[in-house]
Design a protein around this motif. Sequence first.
Motif, PDB file in Angstrom:
ATOM      1  N   PHE A 196       0.870  -1.032  -0.078  1.00 33.86           N
ATOM      2  CA  PHE A 196       0.007   0.054  -0.147  1.00 33.86           C
ATOM      3  C   PHE A 196       0.882   1.226  -0.110  1.00 33.86           C
ATOM      4  O   PHE A 196       0.220   2.368   0.009  1.00 33.86           O
ATOM      5  CB  PHE A 196      -1.077   0.031   1.251  1.00 33.86           C
ATOM      6  N   ALA A 197       2.125   1.105   0.133  1.00 33.65           N
ATOM      7  CA  ALA A 197       2.910   2.271   0.394  1.00 33.65           C
ATOM      8  C   ALA A 197       3.205   2.781  -1.049  1.00 33.65           C
ATOM      9  O   ALA A 197       3.533   2.163  -2.311  1.00 33.65           O
ATOM     10  CB  ALA A 197       4.231   2.003   0.967  1.00 33.65           C
ATOM     11  N   ASP A 198       3.472   4.088  -1.323  1.00 30.90           N
ATOM     12  CA  ASP A 198       3.685   5.096  -2.234  1.00 30.90           C
ATOM     13  C   ASP A 198       4.983   5.539  -2.065  1.00 30.90           C
ATOM     14  O   ASP A 198       5.601   5.391  -1.194  1.00 30.90           O
ATOM     15  CB  ASP A 198       2.777   6.115  -2.717  1.00 30.90           C
ATOM     16  N   MET A 199       5.360   6.124  -3.404  1.00 23.55           N
ATOM     17  CA  MET A 199       6.910   6.166  -3.573  1.00 23.55           C
ATOM     18  C   MET A 199       7.372   7.301  -2.404  1.00 23.55           C
ATOM     19  O   MET A 199       8.421   7.291  -1.746  1.00 23.55           O
ATOM     20  CB  MET A 199       7.355   6.778  -4.723  1.00 23.55           C
ATOM     21  N   SER A 200       6.586   8.451  -1.975  1.00 21.42           N
ATOM     22  CA  SER A 200       6.620   9.568  -1.300  1.00 21.42           C
ATOM     23  C   SER A 200       6.826   8.883   0.216  1.00 21.42           C
ATOM     24  O   SER A 200       7.777   9.337   0.897  1.00 21.42           O
ATOM     25  CB  SER A 200       5.624  10.570  -1.238  1.00 21.42           C
ATOM     26  N   GLU A 201       5.917   7.981   0.723  1.00 25.30           N
ATOM     27  CA  GLU A 201       6.233   7.223   2.008  1.00 25.30           C
ATOM     28  C   GLU A 201       7.420   6.458   1.977  1.00 25.30           C
ATOM     29  O   GLU A 201       8.180   6.430   3.191  1.00 25.30           O
ATOM     30  CB  GLU A 201       5.040   6.238   2.231  1.00 25.30           C
ATOM     31  N   VAL A 202       7.929   5.760   0.988  1.00 29.45           N
ATOM     32  CA  VAL A 202       9.167   4.782   0.977  1.00 29.45           C
ATOM     33  C   VAL A 202      10.352   5.944   1.046  1.00 29.45           C
ATOM     34  O   VAL A 202      11.245   5.639   2.029  1.00 29.45           O
ATOM     35  CB  VAL A 202       9.291   4.071  -0.333  1.00 29.45           C
ATOM     36  N   LEU A 203      10.173   6.980   0.314  1.00 28.66           N
ATOM     37  CA  LEU A 203      11.620   8.018   0.525  1.00 28.66           C
ATOM     38  C   LEU A 203      11.542   8.646   2.065  1.00 28.66           C
ATOM     39  O   LEU A 203      12.688   8.605   2.560  1.00 28.66           O
ATOM     40  CB  LEU A 203      11.251   9.080  -0.484  1.00 28.66           C
ATOM     41  N   ASP A 204      10.451   8.864   2.584  1.00 31.83           N
ATOM     42  CA  ASP A 204      10.341   9.255   3.851  1.00 31.83           C
ATOM     43  C   ASP A 204      10.834   8.350   4.892  1.00 31.83           C
ATOM     44  O   ASP A 204      11.479   8.675   5.677  1.00 31.83           O
ATOM     45  CB  ASP A 204       8.872   9.809   4.307  1.00 31.83           C
TER      46      ASP A 204
END
Length: 348
Positions: A196-204
């Motif tokens: 469910f994670a998007d790229m912005s969450e992964v980078l954060d």
Amino acid sequence: MTLASPRLFALVAAMGIVSVTAQTFHDVMKRAVRDGGETMRAATEPVRELSEALDSLPSRHELSPSQRREKASLLRRFDQGLDDIRETARKNIAELGGDELILAIQEGVLTLEPLVHTEEEFDDLPSDVLLERYVDVVDRSLSAGQSYPLFDASTGDLARLGLEAGYFTRTEATLARGKNAAAGTGFIDRLPSFPFADMSEVLDIRQELRAPLGRFRKVVAGLSSGFDVPPEDPEFGAVLNARWIQEVQPALDEIEERVRQDASLRALTGKFTAGVVDPLKSALPAAGLGSLSFAAGMDAWLGAAAVIGAAAAAPTVKAFQDRRKALREIEKHPYFFLYSTEETVRPQ
């Protein structure tokens, strides 16, 4: 990370079009017409005709009054056409899944290798040329000194067959790094909420959990060194799953239990916030500290409590400090990165 695939050629073309200016129009549009697909070719045709009309006019100092008016009109239509092309390119990027990739590219953690050179046309490239280039990427990934090769299933099969046939070579160091990459990624993929994670969450997560991430990488390196199968082997997933069941999941359960046991300290912290901060608010102005804002953080409030001698707050301050110490100990656990990642991306 470098993402290599001939399917990226249209995405790369669309990314270039989004930032196209009038000055770079000719070069970028040439590639757009060639690589952007039928939708992009149709969108660029009106602007191409306007560009040719503008090029046919004399230089600026030779324009007649009527030609100046004509040029001004053409430029307005040209600018509008560029906006339409950019919008079409943005839609193409979204359809190709490029929005997520752009964030990673902007952060400098991803590059794209479409295997199609600037001067080439994808439709005209023989399939054997693309295959040769793709095989070369696999070869370089296996033999490069500092790479962490990570392949999808079909590319992993290609790597395995090539290594068995002696077509590819690989050092022991590259093998170890490949196991590290496959094991670490495999563990993260097993988190229930990670899809469910998007790229912005992964980078954060990557930024905020740097210290736990470092400890996680260290333990994965030690763990994967005991794997008897290479990462491209079909059995690698089974070995990884067994290690997850034997070691990783119990560790995550232990962290969860320690956090759950910390509930009493959390309750004391809540009492500190409700029962001590309010009296401090009224006492601070008398102590000459009325400008101290709660937004300054808990450390500032603790400091203020000490300054004005809030003896009543001492037990709860001690509880707060004990809880922080307990949490810091939990954060040192090598699998805390996985636990915190799951907590962060879990759907609310």
